[in-house]
Design a protein around this motif. Structure first.
Motif, PDB file in Angstrom:
ATOM      1  N   VAL A  93       0.846  -1.200   0.000  1.00 26.38           N
ATOM      2  CA  VAL A  93       0.000   0.000   0.000  1.00 26.38           C
ATOM      3  C   VAL A  93       0.878   1.245   0.000  1.00 26.38           C
ATOM      4  CG1 VAL A  93      -1.669   1.327   1.347  1.00 26.38           C
ATOM      5  CG2 VAL A  93      -1.916  -1.149   1.156  1.00 26.38           C
ATOM      6  N   ALA A  94       1.968   1.199   0.778  1.00 31.43           N
ATOM      7  CA  ALA A  94       2.770   2.409   0.989  1.00 31.43           C
ATOM      8  C   ALA A  94       3.576   2.817  -0.234  1.00 31.43           C
ATOM      9  CB  ALA A  94       3.705   2.206   2.179  1.00 31.43           C
ATOM     10  N   ALA A  95       4.138   1.835  -0.959  1.00 32.59           N
ATOM     11  CA  ALA A  95       5.060   2.188  -2.049  1.00 32.59           C
ATOM     12  C   ALA A  95       4.392   3.078  -3.098  1.00 32.59           C
ATOM     13  CB  ALA A  95       5.667   0.933  -2.655  1.00 32.59           C
ATOM     14  N   PRO A  96       3.250   2.664  -3.672  1.00 31.38           N
ATOM     15  CA  PRO A  96       2.616   3.570  -4.648  1.00 31.38           C
ATOM     16  C   PRO A  96       2.130   4.874  -4.023  1.00 31.38           C
ATOM     17  CG  PRO A  96       1.207   1.661  -4.228  1.00 31.38           C
ATOM     18  CD  PRO A  96       2.512   1.396  -3.559  1.00 31.38           C
ATOM     19  N   LEU A  97       1.626   4.804  -2.780  1.00 31.18           N
ATOM     20  CA  LEU A  97       1.181   6.036  -2.119  1.00 31.18           C
ATOM     21  C   LEU A  97       2.348   6.998  -1.926  1.00 31.18           C
ATOM     22  CD1 LEU A  97      -1.308   4.928   0.655  1.00 31.18           C
ATOM     23  CD2 LEU A  97      -1.777   6.134  -1.474  1.00 31.18           C
TER      24      LEU A  97
END
Lengths: 312, 292
Positions: A93-97
């Motif tokens: 979730v964090a990487a693209p965000l």
């Protein structure tokens, strides 16, 4: 890094390993929560303390990890695998965000993160088929790990997070992250790949909260949207890091110990008073101690060239 | 009744604008402070609640009608804001976002929890001014209309003041370039105190209106501050009048989503708009950092 500088860490970690032998269940739970806050504070320290990008919604990853862990446990995965996957999902979730939100500077990033946490909470509340909405998910005791297992998992996470900070701080990545904090344009001009570094720091800072969220779900055996996507938890992370000294290795640990002790002494009797005190603490730190408690330590003064007599 | 009937659409539009006016008043104050001193005041919604609880106390203890309390709450909040700026916030102006975000975060926690210590977490409401006007086929709630008209009048009044009054021009000069303003003989620190006082008074006014249309507790501020962020980002950060448009837009969008989807999803509108605008056009629809 010399042996001398990591010695206190090793002693502390050994003490924490031995603690269950002498602590009662209640004391063990206190230590477990303390370790969780150390892990979370260090994660916040990695993105916000190092780069100066203030995340007001880091609990988004804690919440994602908690829900992932709880659901995977329900679907029959063993608890330790559920924790790994919880961390993995938080990372996914964090990487693209991170790629999207870290284009935003200063207040825009802080506000976007605040919004992301709210979106997380709303998704958990509204996607009733998956998350049971506002009713929350009670976990059946039979499948849960024991308190001791939870304790050692959290200890591992706290040690990992602190080692991560120690490692990052003294290598090139940490230097570049702090260059971003001081002056992002200048850092870019001397060849620092700012975007890549920020995204790496952001992704790393999401993994530990993801895993910690899963362990939280296990030791409380019940989660709902409000308790895991909790702004109050984010406040605590920020206070701990600032109180100790942001961007440092030991600051957040010291901050976590102080805040949790204060919490333990005042929470049960006066919840509102306790939070008001935290507020006073934040204001006082910002006004009078912007570099944290560690900046008071006498041995640090001598080695900091920027504090030498005659410098501005 | 079919959902696409013109009467119903008109009803939604009017209700949305009425709800949006309160957001607009609150967000304009937040944006004014940001525009003038680059401080994001995370305690702004708590200033609104301070106004609301002051109104409540005046009503419950002295029987003063909220519309009259208005004239006491406004100066009280102005003074509070004025001195808050002088004693606390001024110290972080120009020190970078981290410092000011954290300072006002701390202030908001203090205010919320002091409120909880005094008033507990039960919801309060003032049962004055009820009922609805029927205009043609649509119903317009009386308290909401009163609140919305006051909010719009205040917002436009402050806008006019900033644009044309001598003091307003001085404030804009400080926003534009503090150093040059200082060279021109403007007391920059005093202008900032005045600005914060003005924004606090606007928040206090929003608080008076809040008491007429919603029930509220010390923790109500969290929903509003997040919506205000969405609004000032939609309208452009630091752009005073942009926040007025943003507030009305959010009010209308929320009512339409509540009408066509569900009221729970209406809560999500602000956050979805917030993230979308941040990703697509971070300077906002009207462009950033123009105080007027």
């Amino acid at each position: 890094m010399s042996l001398k500088s990591i010695a206190p860490g090793i002693v502390l970690a050994l003490l924490a390993v031995a603690a269950p032998a002498m602590a009662s269940d209640y004391q063990l739970l206190f230590l477990l929560q303390l370790l969780m806050m150390i892990a979370l504070a260090q994660s916040w320290n990695l993105i916000s303390g190092m780069t100066g990008y203030v995340s007001l919604g880091h609990t988004a990853f804690f919440g994602v990890g908690a829900y992932a862990g709880a659901l995977l446990l329900q679907w029959g995965f063993p608890w330790w695998l559920a924790i790994f996957k919880g961390a993995g999902i938080a990372l996914l979730v964090a990487a693209p965000l991170g790629v999207l939100t870290l284009r935003l500077r200063g207040p825009y990033f802080a506000i976007a993160m605040l919004g992301l946490n709210e979106i997380g909470r709303l998704v958990a509340t509204l996607w009733v088929d998956l998350t049971q909405g506002g009713d929350g998910i009670p976990l059946s005791p039979a499948r849960l790990p024991t308190l001791l297992q939870n304790y050692y998992t959290m200890l591992t996470l706290a040690v990992l997070a602190t080692s991560l900070i120690a490692w990052v701080r003294y290598n090139r990545l940490g230097l570049e992250l702090r260059a971003i904090r001081e002056d992002e344009e200048a850092a870019e001009m001397v060849g620092v790949n700012t975007t890549r570094n920020k995204v790496i720091a952001f992704a790393l800072s999401a993994v530990i909260p993801g895993a910690a969220g899963a362990v939280y779900a296990f030791y409380t055996s019940y989660i709902d949207p409000v308790s895991v996507f909790a702004p109050a938890l984010n406040i605590q992370m920020i206070v701990m890091v600032l109180l100790g000294g942001s961007g440092t290795v030991w600051g957040p640990v010291i901050g976590a110990v102080l805040v949790r002790t204060l919490h333990e002494l005042t929470w049960a009797q006066f919840p509102a008073l306790h939070l008001a005190l935290l507020g006073v603490l934040i204001v006082a730190i910002v006004l009078f101690l912007p570099k944290g408690i560690l900046s008071l330590a006498p041995w640090r003064r001598r080695v900091r060239p920027d504090r030498a007599p005659g410098s501005p | 009744m079919h959902l696409l009937e013109p009467v119903l659409l008109l009803q939604f539009l009017v209700s949305g604008l009425l709800a949006g006016a309160l957001y607009a008043l609150l967000a304009c104050g937040l944006n004014l402070v940001f525009g003038v001193m680059r401080v994001i005041n995370l305690a702004h919604a708590e200033l609104m609640l301070a106004g609301a609880f002051l109104t409540y106390v005046l009503y419950a203890w002295a029987g003063i009608h909220p519309l009259l309390a208005f004239f006491l709450v406004l100066p009280a909040l102005f003074g509070a804001g004025f001195y808050l700026q002088r004693l606390v916030v001024e110290r972080v102006v120009g020190k970078g976002e981290l410092q000011s975000l954290l300072l006002t975060y701390g202030l908001s926690i203090i205010l919320i929890n002091t409120g909880l210590l005094i008033f507990a977490s039960d919801f309060k409401a003032i049962p004055e001014l009820q009922g609805a006007l029927i205009v043609g086929d649509i119903a317009i709630s009386k308290p909401r209309t009163a609140a919305a008209l006051l909010a719009i009048a205040l917002t436009l009044g402050v806008y006019h003041f900033l644009k044309h009054a001598r003091l307003g021009k001085a404030i804009r000069a400080v926003a534009e370039h503090p150093d040059v303003a200082m060279l021109c003989g403007i007391d920059v620190v005093r202008m900032r105190m005045f600005t914060f006082g003005l924004a606090a008074a606007m928040a206090g006014a929003a608080g008076v209106m809040l008491t007429m249309i919603y029930s509220f507790s010390p923790e109500t501020g969290a929903d509003f501050i997040l919506k205000c962020f969405a609004i000032i980002i939609i309208g452009g950060m630091g752009n005073f009048i942009g926040a007025l448009y943003g507030g009305l837009l959010l009010g209308v969008a929320e009512i339409f989503v509540a009408g066509f989807v569900s009221s729970q999803w209406a809560e999500a509108v602000a956050y979805v708009l917030l993230i979308l605008i941040l990703l697509i056009r971070p300077t906002g629809l009207k462009g950033a950092a123009d105080v007027t």
